[in-house]
Design an enzyme around this catalytic site. Sequence first.
Site, PDB file in Angstrom:
ATOM      1  N   GLY A   1       0.762  -1.247  -0.030  1.00 23.87           N
ATOM      2  CA  GLY A   1       0.030   0.071  -0.059  1.00 23.87           C
ATOM      3  C   GLY A   1       0.952   1.287   0.053  1.00 23.87           C
ATOM      4  O   GLY A   1       1.913   1.220   0.529  1.00 23.87           O
TER       5      GLY A   1
ATOM      6  N   GLN B   1       2.690   9.905   1.520  1.00 24.64           N
ATOM      7  CA  GLN B   1       4.147   9.389   1.624  1.00 24.64           C
ATOM      8  C   GLN B   1       5.025   9.671   0.510  1.00 24.64           C
ATOM      9  O   GLN B   1       6.137   9.794   0.359  1.00 24.64           O
ATOM     10  CB  GLN B   1       3.911   7.890   1.645  1.00 24.64           C
ATOM     11  CG  GLN B   1       3.544   7.388   2.895  1.00 24.64           C
ATOM     12  CD  GLN B   1       3.304   5.904   2.941  1.00 24.64           C
ATOM     13  OE1 GLN B   1       2.343   5.177   2.262  1.00 24.64           O
ATOM     14  NE2 GLN B   1       4.363   4.940   3.374  1.00 24.64           N
TER      15      GLN B   1
ATOM     16  N   CYS C   1       6.010  -0.331   6.740  1.00 20.71           N
ATOM     17  CA  CYS C   1       5.768   0.616   5.921  1.00 20.71           C
ATOM     18  C   CYS C   1       6.816   1.216   5.211  1.00 20.71           C
ATOM     19  O   CYS C   1       7.832   1.090   5.443  1.00 20.71           O
ATOM     20  CB  CYS C   1       5.143   1.655   7.084  1.00 20.71           C
ATOM     21  SG  CYS C   1       4.900   3.405   6.282  1.00 20.71           S
ATOM     22  N   LEU C   2       6.366   1.490   4.102  1.00 21.74           N
ATOM     23  CA  LEU C   2       7.434   2.058   3.205  1.00 21.74           C
ATOM     24  C   LEU C   2       8.435   3.316   3.664  1.00 21.74           C
ATOM     25  O   LEU C   2       9.476   3.697   3.206  1.00 21.74           O
ATOM     26  CB  LEU C   2       6.919   2.467   1.687  1.00 21.74           C
ATOM     27  CG  LEU C   2       6.588   1.079   1.022  1.00 21.74           C
ATOM     28  CD1 LEU C   2       6.088   1.630  -0.505  1.00 21.74           C
ATOM     29  CD2 LEU C   2       7.925  -0.012   0.749  1.00 21.74           C
TER      30      LEU C   2
ATOM     31  N   HIS D   1      -4.449   1.522   7.865  1.00 23.87           N
ATOM     32  CA  HIS D   1      -3.018   1.997   8.047  1.00 23.87           C
ATOM     33  C   HIS D   1      -2.956   3.168   6.952  1.00 23.87           C
ATOM     34  O   HIS D   1      -2.412   4.207   7.155  1.00 23.87           O
ATOM     35  CB  HIS D   1      -1.927   0.968   7.542  1.00 23.87           C
ATOM     36  CG  HIS D   1      -0.442   1.183   7.371  1.00 23.87           C
ATOM     37  ND1 HIS D   1       0.475   0.794   8.250  1.00 23.87           N
ATOM     38  CD2 HIS D   1       0.029   2.206   6.552  1.00 23.87           C
ATOM     39  CE1 HIS D   1       1.647   1.421   7.996  1.00 23.87           C
ATOM     40  NE2 HIS D   1       1.467   2.074   6.796  1.00 23.87           N
ATOM     41  N   GLU D   2      -3.255   2.925   5.538  1.00 21.87           N
ATOM     42  CA  GLU D   2      -3.298   4.023   4.654  1.00 21.87           C
ATOM     43  C   GLU D   2      -4.124   5.337   4.844  1.00 21.87           C
ATOM     44  O   GLU D   2      -3.644   6.438   4.546  1.00 21.87           O
ATOM     45  CB  GLU D   2      -3.580   3.329   3.168  1.00 21.87           C
ATOM     46  CG  GLU D   2      -2.836   2.456   2.809  1.00 21.87           C
ATOM     47  CD  GLU D   2      -1.325   2.387   2.689  1.00 21.87           C
ATOM     48  OE1 GLU D   2      -0.695   3.649   2.775  1.00 21.87           O
ATOM     49  OE2 GLU D   2      -0.626   1.773   3.201  1.00 21.87           O
TER      50      GLU D   2
ATOM     51  N   HIS E   1      -2.142   7.200   7.244  1.00 21.75           N
ATOM     52  CA  HIS E   1      -1.505   8.297   6.846  1.00 21.75           C
ATOM     53  C   HIS E   1      -2.136   9.509   6.146  1.00 21.75           C
ATOM     54  O   HIS E   1      -1.436  10.411   6.214  1.00 21.75           O
ATOM     55  CB  HIS E   1      -0.685   7.680   5.270  1.00 21.75           C
ATOM     56  CG  HIS E   1       0.329   6.619   5.638  1.00 21.75           C
ATOM     57  ND1 HIS E   1       1.579   7.256   6.232  1.00 21.75           N
ATOM     58  CD2 HIS E   1       0.699   5.472   5.384  1.00 21.75           C
ATOM     59  CE1 HIS E   1       2.354   6.267   6.474  1.00 21.75           C
ATOM     60  NE2 HIS E   1       2.002   5.147   5.835  1.00 21.75           N
TER      61      HIS E   1
HETATM   62 ZN    ZN Z   1       2.583   3.344   5.709  1.00 19.86          ZN
END
Ligand code: ZN
Length: 174
Positions: free
Chosen positions: A46, A51, A91-92, A133-134, A137
């Site tokens: 995701g 991000q 997470c990226l 999670h997204e 963000h």
């Molecule tokens: Zn993340």
Amino acid sequence: MAKMTVLKYPDERLRKVAQPIAKVDDSIRAVIDDMFETMYDEQGVGLAATQVDVHQRLFVADCSEDQNEPLVFINPEITKAEGHFKNDEGCLSFPGVYAKVERAETITVKALDKNGEEFSMNAEGLLAICIQHEIDHLNGKLFVDYLSPLKRERIRKKLEKEQRLAEKFASEAQ
Ligand code: ZN
């Protein structure tokens, strides 16, 4: 298409709250294409617009095993959440960091797709985690916010150290 740079914690831009998207047009679809390219390239499941320093309410996801089920969520909203479920998340924006976070087990989410059409879907398991999670963000919230301050501090130090080393390496390589 072009790969985008993913912001890394503790970059303050990860704390910005994203704005609703008024019109789903070609410029948004171009951002979506770049986000998919970035997410697949970094082997994530995701990626939220926040991000990649685009502060609009949009995220992409693909939680399928073969990474061939791309999903787009514009102006997403969770309309129903049930149960509790604790699982490891990564997470990226936090390379190499994994931590257990409690989330709702099953959710219903409403959003617009890349054509601007509204849809609603039920999700459970990895996809349900990913969607929660997204959306966090987009609200400037990060998965480490669910951890103790001590754990969060340890993660911040580790990532800052790694970023310093990476910068040093890059400048020496020039
Ligand atoms: Zn993340």
